[in-house]
Design a protein around this motif. Structure first.
Motif, PDB file in Angstrom:
ATOM      1  N   GLY A   1       0.821  -1.216   0.000  1.00  0.00           N
ATOM      2  CA  GLY A   1       0.000   0.000   0.000  1.00  0.00           C
ATOM      3  C   GLY A   1       0.843   1.249   0.000  1.00  0.00           C
ATOM      4  N   LEU A   2       1.934   1.255   0.790  1.00  0.00           N
ATOM      5  CA  LEU A   2       2.812   2.431   0.831  1.00  0.00           C
ATOM      6  C   LEU A   2       3.513   2.645  -0.501  1.00  0.00           C
ATOM      7  CD1 LEU A   2       4.444   1.968   4.371  1.00  0.00           C
ATOM      8  CD2 LEU A   2       2.557   3.478   3.733  1.00  0.00           C
ATOM      9  N   LEU A   3       3.903   1.559  -1.143  1.00  0.00           N
ATOM     10  CA  LEU A   3       4.554   1.684  -2.461  1.00  0.00           C
ATOM     11  C   LEU A   3       3.593   2.272  -3.488  1.00  0.00           C
ATOM     12  CD1 LEU A   3       6.563  -1.681  -2.566  1.00  0.00           C
ATOM     13  CD2 LEU A   3       7.535   0.619  -2.474  1.00  0.00           C
ATOM     14  N   ARG A   4       2.305   1.902  -3.402  1.00  0.00           N
ATOM     15  CA  ARG A   4       1.313   2.454  -4.340  1.00  0.00           C
ATOM     16  C   ARG A   4       1.100   3.947  -4.077  1.00  0.00           C
ATOM     17  NH1 ARG A   4      -1.753  -0.774  -7.402  1.00  0.00           N
ATOM     18  NH2 ARG A   4      -3.660   0.460  -7.194  1.00  0.00           N
ATOM     19  N   VAL A   5       1.174   4.337  -2.784  1.00  0.00           N
ATOM     20  CA  VAL A   5       1.062   5.766  -2.475  1.00  0.00           C
ATOM     21  C   VAL A   5       2.218   6.537  -3.097  1.00  0.00           C
ATOM     22  CG1 VAL A   5       1.184   7.452  -0.589  1.00  0.00           C
ATOM     23  CG2 VAL A   5      -0.271   5.440  -0.366  1.00  0.00           C
TER      24      VAL A   5
ATOM     25  N   CYS B   1       9.561   6.793  -5.773  1.00  0.00           N
ATOM     26  CA  CYS B   1       9.870   5.365  -5.811  1.00  0.00           C
ATOM     27  C   CYS B   1      10.386   4.923  -4.445  1.00  0.00           C
ATOM     28  CB  CYS B   1      10.923   5.102  -6.885  1.00  0.00           C
ATOM     29  SG  CYS B   1      11.439   3.361  -6.967  1.00  0.00           S
ATOM     30  N   GLY B   2       9.962   3.746  -4.012  1.00  0.00           N
ATOM     31  CA  GLY B   2      10.406   3.241  -2.709  1.00  0.00           C
ATOM     32  C   GLY B   2      10.880   1.812  -2.754  1.00  0.00           C
ATOM     33  N   GLN B   3      11.184   1.307  -3.933  1.00  0.00           N
ATOM     34  CA  GLN B   3      11.635  -0.075  -4.052  1.00  0.00           C
ATOM     35  C   GLN B   3      12.945  -0.283  -3.276  1.00  0.00           C
ATOM     36  OE1 GLN B   3       9.961  -2.480  -5.340  1.00  0.00           O
ATOM     37  NE2 GLN B   3       8.319  -1.311  -6.321  1.00  0.00           N
ATOM     38  N   ASN B   4      13.127  -1.517  -2.770  1.00  0.00           N
ATOM     39  CA  ASN B   4      14.339  -1.928  -2.043  1.00  0.00           C
ATOM     40  C   ASN B   4      14.507  -1.228  -0.684  1.00  0.00           C
ATOM     41  OD1 ASN B   4      15.050  -3.572  -4.263  1.00  0.00           O
ATOM     42  ND2 ASN B   4      16.032  -1.814  -5.270  1.00  0.00           N
ATOM     43  N   LEU B   5      13.459  -0.576  -0.202  1.00  0.00           N
ATOM     44  CA  LEU B   5      13.522   0.030   1.122  1.00  0.00           C
ATOM     45  C   LEU B   5      12.903  -0.909   2.153  1.00  0.00           C
ATOM     46  CD1 LEU B   5      12.432   3.737   0.429  1.00  0.00           C
ATOM     47  CD2 LEU B   5      14.740   2.897   0.871  1.00  0.00           C
ATOM     48  N   GLY B   6      13.475  -0.892   3.365  1.00  0.00           N
ATOM     49  CA  GLY B   6      12.869  -1.658   4.446  1.00  0.00           C
ATOM     50  C   GLY B   6      11.583  -0.989   4.910  1.00  0.00           C
ATOM     51  N   THR B   7      10.841  -1.665   5.773  1.00  0.00           N
ATOM     52  CA  THR B   7       9.544  -1.136   6.199  1.00  0.00           C
ATOM     53  C   THR B   7       9.694   0.199   6.917  1.00  0.00           C
ATOM     54  OG1 THR B   7       8.799  -3.417   6.495  1.00  0.00           O
ATOM     55  CG2 THR B   7       7.423  -1.703   7.439  1.00  0.00           C
ATOM     56  N   GLU B   8      10.679   0.328   7.809  1.00  0.00           N
ATOM     57  CA  GLU B   8      10.850   1.583   8.543  1.00  0.00           C
ATOM     58  C   GLU B   8      11.244   2.711   7.603  1.00  0.00           C
ATOM     59  OE1 GLU B   8      12.966   1.448  12.350  1.00  0.00           O
ATOM     60  OE2 GLU B   8      12.873  -0.736  12.254  1.00  0.00           O
ATOM     61  N   GLU B   9      12.167   2.428   6.681  1.00  0.00           N
ATOM     62  CA  GLU B   9      12.583   3.484   5.731  1.00  0.00           C
ATOM     63  C   GLU B   9      11.435   3.880   4.819  1.00  0.00           C
ATOM     64  OE1 GLU B   9      14.787   0.524   5.283  1.00  0.00           O
ATOM     65  OE2 GLU B   9      16.720   1.225   6.020  1.00  0.00           O
ATOM     66  N   LEU B  10      10.607   2.899   4.470  1.00  0.00           N
ATOM     67  CA  LEU B  10       9.464   3.169   3.600  1.00  0.00           C
ATOM     68  C   LEU B  10       8.476   4.111   4.290  1.00  0.00           C
ATOM     69  CD1 LEU B  10       8.454   2.369   0.808  1.00  0.00           C
ATOM     70  CD2 LEU B  10       7.278   0.431   1.836  1.00  0.00           C
ATOM     71  N   TRP B  11       8.202   3.871   5.560  1.00  0.00           N
ATOM     72  CA  TRP B  11       7.313   4.755   6.304  1.00  0.00           C
ATOM     73  C   TRP B  11       7.910   6.161   6.413  1.00  0.00           C
ATOM     74  CZ3 TRP B  11       2.462   4.898   7.427  1.00  0.00           C
ATOM     75  CH2 TRP B  11       1.720   3.715   7.539  1.00  0.00           C
ATOM     76  N   GLU B  12       9.186   6.241   6.662  1.00  0.00           N
ATOM     77  CA  GLU B  12       9.837   7.552   6.770  1.00  0.00           C
ATOM     78  C   GLU B  12       9.721   8.336   5.474  1.00  0.00           C
ATOM     79  OE1 GLU B  12      14.200   9.413   8.067  1.00  0.00           O
ATOM     80  OE2 GLU B  12      13.860   7.244   8.055  1.00  0.00           O
ATOM     81  N   LYS B  13       9.935   7.660   4.351  1.00  0.00           N
ATOM     82  CA  LYS B  13       9.860   8.321   3.040  1.00  0.00           C
ATOM     83  C   LYS B  13       8.433   8.792   2.755  1.00  0.00           C
ATOM     84  CE  LYS B  13      11.178   7.610  -1.816  1.00  0.00           C
ATOM     85  NZ  LYS B  13      12.207   8.680  -1.858  1.00  0.00           N
ATOM     86  N   VAL B  14       7.464   7.934   3.034  1.00  0.00           N
ATOM     87  CA  VAL B  14       6.065   8.285   2.743  1.00  0.00           C
ATOM     88  C   VAL B  14       5.625   9.471   3.591  1.00  0.00           C
ATOM     89  CG1 VAL B  14       3.679   7.485   3.015  1.00  0.00           C
ATOM     90  CG2 VAL B  14       5.365   6.007   1.940  1.00  0.00           C
ATOM     91  N   LEU B  15       5.906   9.431   4.890  1.00  0.00           N
ATOM     92  CA  LEU B  15       5.418  10.481   5.785  1.00  0.00           C
ATOM     93  C   LEU B  15       6.129  11.808   5.567  1.00  0.00           C
ATOM     94  CD1 LEU B  15       4.991   8.409   9.075  1.00  0.00           C
ATOM     95  CD2 LEU B  15       3.184   9.282   7.594  1.00  0.00           C
ATOM     96  N   GLN B  16       7.359  11.747   5.063  1.00  0.00           N
ATOM     97  CA  GLN B  16       8.098  12.991   4.829  1.00  0.00           C
ATOM     98  C   GLN B  16       7.826  13.589   3.447  1.00  0.00           C
ATOM     99  OE1 GLN B  16      12.192  12.017   5.618  1.00  0.00           O
ATOM    100  NE2 GLN B  16      11.994  12.320   7.843  1.00  0.00           N
ATOM    101  N   GLU B  17       7.506  12.736   2.463  1.00  0.00           N
ATOM    102  CA  GLU B  17       7.389  13.228   1.086  1.00  0.00           C
ATOM    103  C   GLU B  17       5.956  13.356   0.591  1.00  0.00           C
ATOM    104  OE1 GLU B  17       9.888  11.148  -1.665  1.00  0.00           O
ATOM    105  OE2 GLU B  17      11.658  11.257  -0.359  1.00  0.00           O
ATOM    106  N   VAL B  18       5.026  12.595   1.170  1.00  0.00           N
ATOM    107  CA  VAL B  18       3.637  12.657   0.701  1.00  0.00           C
ATOM    108  C   VAL B  18       2.889  13.707   1.522  1.00  0.00           C
ATOM    109  CG1 VAL B  18       1.483  11.391   0.420  1.00  0.00           C
ATOM    110  CG2 VAL B  18       3.662  10.253  -0.019  1.00  0.00           C
TER     111      VAL B  18
ATOM    112  N   PHE C   1       5.848   6.795  15.615  1.00  0.00           N
ATOM    113  CA  PHE C   1       4.965   7.812  16.198  1.00  0.00           C
ATOM    114  C   PHE C   1       5.640   9.176  16.275  1.00  0.00           C
ATOM    115  CE2 PHE C   1       2.272   4.296  17.620  1.00  0.00           C
ATOM    116  CZ  PHE C   1       1.032   4.830  17.309  1.00  0.00           C
ATOM    117  N   GLN C   2       6.961   9.190  16.374  1.00  0.00           N
ATOM    118  CA  GLN C   2       7.661  10.473  16.318  1.00  0.00           C
ATOM    119  C   GLN C   2       7.468  11.101  14.942  1.00  0.00           C
ATOM    120  OE1 GLN C   2      11.776  10.290  17.411  1.00  0.00           O
ATOM    121  NE2 GLN C   2      11.866  12.480  17.830  1.00  0.00           N
ATOM    122  N   LEU C   3       7.543  10.260  13.898  1.00  0.00           N
ATOM    123  CA  LEU C   3       7.300  10.768  12.536  1.00  0.00           C
ATOM    124  C   LEU C   3       5.866  11.248  12.388  1.00  0.00           C
ATOM    125  CD1 LEU C   3       9.151   8.079  10.375  1.00  0.00           C
ATOM    126  CD2 LEU C   3       9.676  10.522  10.444  1.00  0.00           C
ATOM    127  N   LEU C   4       4.901  10.469  12.875  1.00  0.00           N
ATOM    128  CA  LEU C   4       3.494  10.842  12.744  1.00  0.00           C
ATOM    129  C   LEU C   4       3.211  12.157  13.460  1.00  0.00           C
ATOM    130  CD1 LEU C   4       1.842   7.346  13.362  1.00  0.00           C
ATOM    131  CD2 LEU C   4       1.872   8.596  11.202  1.00  0.00           C
TER     132      LEU C   4
END
Length: 587
Positions: free
Chosen positions: A41-45, A52-69, A102-105
Motif C-alpha cells: 500500500g505504501l509503495l502504491r502511495v 519510488c520506494g523499491q528496495n527500502l525496508g519497512t521503517e525506511e518506507l514509512w519515513e519516506k512516505v510520511l516525509q514526502e507525501v 509515532f515520532q514521525l506521525l
C-alpha cells in the motif's frame, strides 16, 4: 493490478486497514510476522505521487512516505495505517520502531508535539502525543483509530513493564504496569497485569503489597489461576502455612474443573491488548502449574509442616496420578516444580513412616529399589570435584556426556540406598531389630560401590551435591545400625558404627551420645566420661554451628535425621555426672 490513482487512494488505504483488522479478528490469536499488504500500500502511495520506494525496508518506507507525501486527503488514512503498523511492531516487541514511527506521525502534524518531557516514558509520550485523525462519514472503519490508540498505549506500557521486570528494574516496572492497569483492556488482561504487579512487589520484598495486587487480580477475574498460584507462593515466603495450603487446595480444585467461558471483556474490539502482548516472561509469570504439580506441592508442604496424615493422603493421590500418565500433564521444558519420581516415592515413604504405616513405607521403598537396581554400575569412580569442562575445549561434549551419566548414576545410587535406609528405620519401628540391621547393612554395602579419587581431604565443601547426599545417607545408616546393635546387646559392633559416624561428621551430637552410651554399656566408664566431657562440656556452641553448615537435606531424608537421635541422653548424662562426682571424691 490497476495503477494507483490519487483520488482512489484514501478508499484503498481504508479498505486495507479494515481488511487487516478482519484478518486479525478471523484468527483471534496472537499477532506474529509482518502485516501483509502495508508495504504494498505504501509503495502504491509513492507511485501515485511520482516517487519510488523499491528496495527500502519497512521503517525506511514509512519515513519516506510520511516525509514526502503531503496530499491532505491521504494524511488520515496513512495515520490510521501507521497505528496498525505500530500494533504489529508492538506484537514483535520492536519498541524502538514503534517510537520512531509515532515520532514521525507527530512531527508531520506538529513539530513541537513529539517532545518527551524528562522523567516520562519516551514510547508512551510518543503514542499519547499522536493526534487521532478524524473519521469521515463516507469511509466506515471496523475499529476506530481512537480505540486503537488506547490499546497501543496499554500494550506499550504492559510490554515495557514486563521488560523492566525481567531486567530487575522493579520500581520502573511497577510504574509502567500501574500505567497499563489504568489503560484500555479486557478483564482478562487487567487480571494478568495485576498478577504481574503482584510478582513485581514480591520481588521487591513487599509481600503484603503483592497480596493486595494478586487479590485484586482475582476480584477482576476469578478465573485468573496464575494469581492464585502466586498467592500460595507469597504465603509460603511469609511462613503462613494454613493460608498457603488453602490457596493450593483452591487452585487444585479449580484446575480439576472444566474451564468456563473466557472472562468477559469491555466493548468487543477486533484489535485487543492480549493479541499484542505474548512474551516469554509473561508466559512464565502466568504459569499456574498442572493438577499433578499442585497436588505434589500440597503433599510436600504438608510433610514439611508436620501434617503427616494430610501429606500421606496427597502423596497417595499423586502416585495414583502417575498411573494415569504424568507425561501428559507436566510440561517437558524444565519449568515443572516436580522433583525426580524416585524422590517423590521416598518422600511418600517418609510420610507413611511418620504416620505409623511402616509396612506401606517398606513396600513403597521396595519399588524404588527394584526400579533403580539395573541403573547402577558395580563400581562408581568419583573425583573429588566434578567440574563441567569448557565447551570450547576438544572433547568437551564427550566429557560433558560422561559427567552427566556419572551424576545420574550417583542419583540412582542415592535413591536406592535411601530406600534401604527407610526400610531399616521402618523395621526398627516395628521392633524387628535384626531385619533393621539387615537393611542398614544393605544400604552401607551399596555405598561401597563409590570409589573416591584425587588428593586432599574429602571435606563436604569439596564434594558435589550428589556425593554429599550419599555421605549423609551413610552417616544416618551407621547411626541406625549402631542403635539397633545396642538394642540387640551387640555393643562392640555398635561402638564401631558410632566411631565411623563421627569420622564422617565430627562433633555430631547424636553420634557422640550414642558413642558414649556404647562405651558405658561396655563398662568402659572412664572413656565414656572423657568422651562426654569432650563433646558436651567444652565449647557447647561449636557442635550446633557445625550441624547447621552445608546444604539443606533432601526432604526424603529429614525424617531419618530426626530418628537418628539418642533417646536416653538425660539419664546417661546424670549417670556420668554421678560417676564423675564419685571419682572426684575418691581423688
Amino acid at each position: 493490478g490497476l495503477p494507483p490513482a490519487l483520488p482512489a487512494l484514501p478508499l484503498e488505504l481504508t479498505v486495507l486497514y479494515n481488511s487487516l483488522l478482519f484478518t486479525v479478528g478471523a484468527s483471534d490469536s496472537a499477532i506474529k510476522g509482518e502485516a501483509e499488504g502495508i508495504c504494498q500500500g505504501l509503495l502504491r502511495v509513492l507511485e501515485a505521487c511520482g516517487a519510488c520506494g523499491q528496495n527500502l525496508g519497512t521503517e525506511e518506507l514509512w519515513e519516506k512516505v510520511l516525509q514526502e507525501v503531503t496530499v491532505e486527503e491521504l494524511q488520515a488514512p496513512l495515520h490510521r495505517l501507521g497505528a496498525l503498523q505500530a500494533a504489529w511492531w508492538l506484537a514483535a516487541s520492536q519498541l524502538g520502531s514503534v517510537a520512531g514511527l509515532f515520532q514521525l506521525l507527530s512531527t508531520v502534524e506538529d513539530p513541537g508535539r513529539a517532545h518527551c518531557r524528562e522523567g516520562q516514558n519516551k514510547l508512551l509520550s510518543m503514542i499519547k502525543a499522536w493526534r487521532v485523525p478524524p473519521e469521515g462519514p463516507s469511509l466506515p472503519l471496523v475499529q476506530s483509530a481512537k480505540d486503537l490508540k488506547e490499546i497501543l498505549c496499554t500494550a506499550a506500557a504492559f510490554l515495557q513493564g514486563l521488560q523492566e521486570l525481567e531486567a530487575g528494574n522493579f520500581p520502573t516496572a511497577l510504574s509502567l504496569l500501574q500505567e497499563a492497569a489504568g489503560g484500555f483492556c479486557s478483564k482478562n488482561i487487567l487480571a494478568q497485569i495485576y498478577t504481574c504487579l503482584g510478582c513485581c512487589a514480591q520481588r521487591m520484598g513487599k509481600p503484603h503489597t503483592a497480596l493486595q495486587h494478586l487479590k485484586r487480580a482475582l476480584q477482576v477475574d476469578f478465573q485468573c489461576l496464575p494469581a492464585l498460584s502466586h498467592v500460595a507462593a507469597v504465603y509460603h515466603d511469609l511462613g503462613e502455612s494454613d493460608a498457603e495450603l488453602q490457596a493450593l487446595t483452591l487452585l487444585y480444585e479449580a484446575l480439576g474443573k472444566s474451564p468456563p467461558g473466557a472472562a468477559s471483556s469491555s466493548p468487543c474490539f477486533i484489535m485487543r491488548t492480549e493479541l499484542l502482548v505474548h512474551t516469554p516472561v509473561l508466559t512464565s509469570l502466568l504459569r499456574h502449574g498442572h493438577p499433578s504439580e499442585v497436588k505434589y506441592l500440597l503433599a510436600q508442604r504438608c510433610l514439611q509442616d508436620g501434617r503427616v496424615a494430610d501429606a500421606v493422603e496427597h502423596y497417595l493421590d499423586f502416585l495414583s496420578l502417575l498411573q494415569e500418565g504424568l507425561q501428559q500433564q507436566v510440561p517437558l521444558d524444565g519449568s515443572s516444580v516436580l522433583p525426580r519420581i524416585p524422590e517423590v516415592f521416598l518422600e511418600a515413604a517418609s510420610a507413611l513412616e511418620q504416620a505409623g504405616r511402616h509396612q506401606d513405607a517398606i513396600t513403597v521403598c521396595e519399588e524404588v529399589i527394584s526400579r533403580t537396581t539395573n541403573l547402577i554400575p558395580r563400581v562408581l569412580r568419583v573425583e573429588e570435584r566434578l567440574e563441567q569442562p569448557e565447551s570450547s575445549l576438544p572433547g568437551a561434549e564427550l566429557a560433558g556426556g560422561l559427567l552427566s551419566q556419572k551424576k545420574e548414576s550417583l542419583c540412582c545410587l542415592a535413591w536406592r540406598a535411601a530406600g534401604y535406609l527407610h526400610q531399616g528405620w521402618a523395621w526398627a519401628k516395628l521392633g524387628e531389630s535384626k531385619e533393621a540391621v539387615t537393611q542398614f547393612s544393605r544400604c552401607l554395602s551399596d555405598l561401597l560401590r563409590v570409589q573416591f579419587h584425587g588428593s586432599g581431604a574429602k571435606s563436604t565443601e569439596n564434594l558435589q551435591p550428589e556425593v554429599e547426599v550419599l555421605q549423609k545417607i551413610r552417616l544416618l545408616s551407621l547411626m541406625g545400625r549402631g542403635m539397633q546393635f545396642l538394642e540387640l546387646g551387640r555393643n562392640k559392633e555398635a561402638l564401631l558404627d558410632f566411631q565411623h559416624s563421627l569420622q564422617i561428621s565430627p562433633g555430631d551430637p547424636a553420634a557422640a551420645s550414642c558413642l558414649v552410651q556404647a562405651l558405658w554399656k561396655l563398662n568402659r566408664k572412664q572413656e565414656a566420661a572423657a568422651q562426654w566431657q569432650k563433646f558436651f562440656q567444652s565449647s557447647p556452641g561449636e557442635d550446633g554451628q557445625q550441624q547447621g553448615q552445608g546444604r539443606p537435606l533432601p526432604l526424603y531424608l529429614v525424617s531419618c535425621q530426626e530418628q537418628a537421635v539418642f533417646p536416653h541422653s538425660e539419664p546417661l548424662a546424670r549417670s556420668i555426672q554421678d560417676y564423675l562426682g564419685a571419682a572426684a571424691q575418691d581423688t
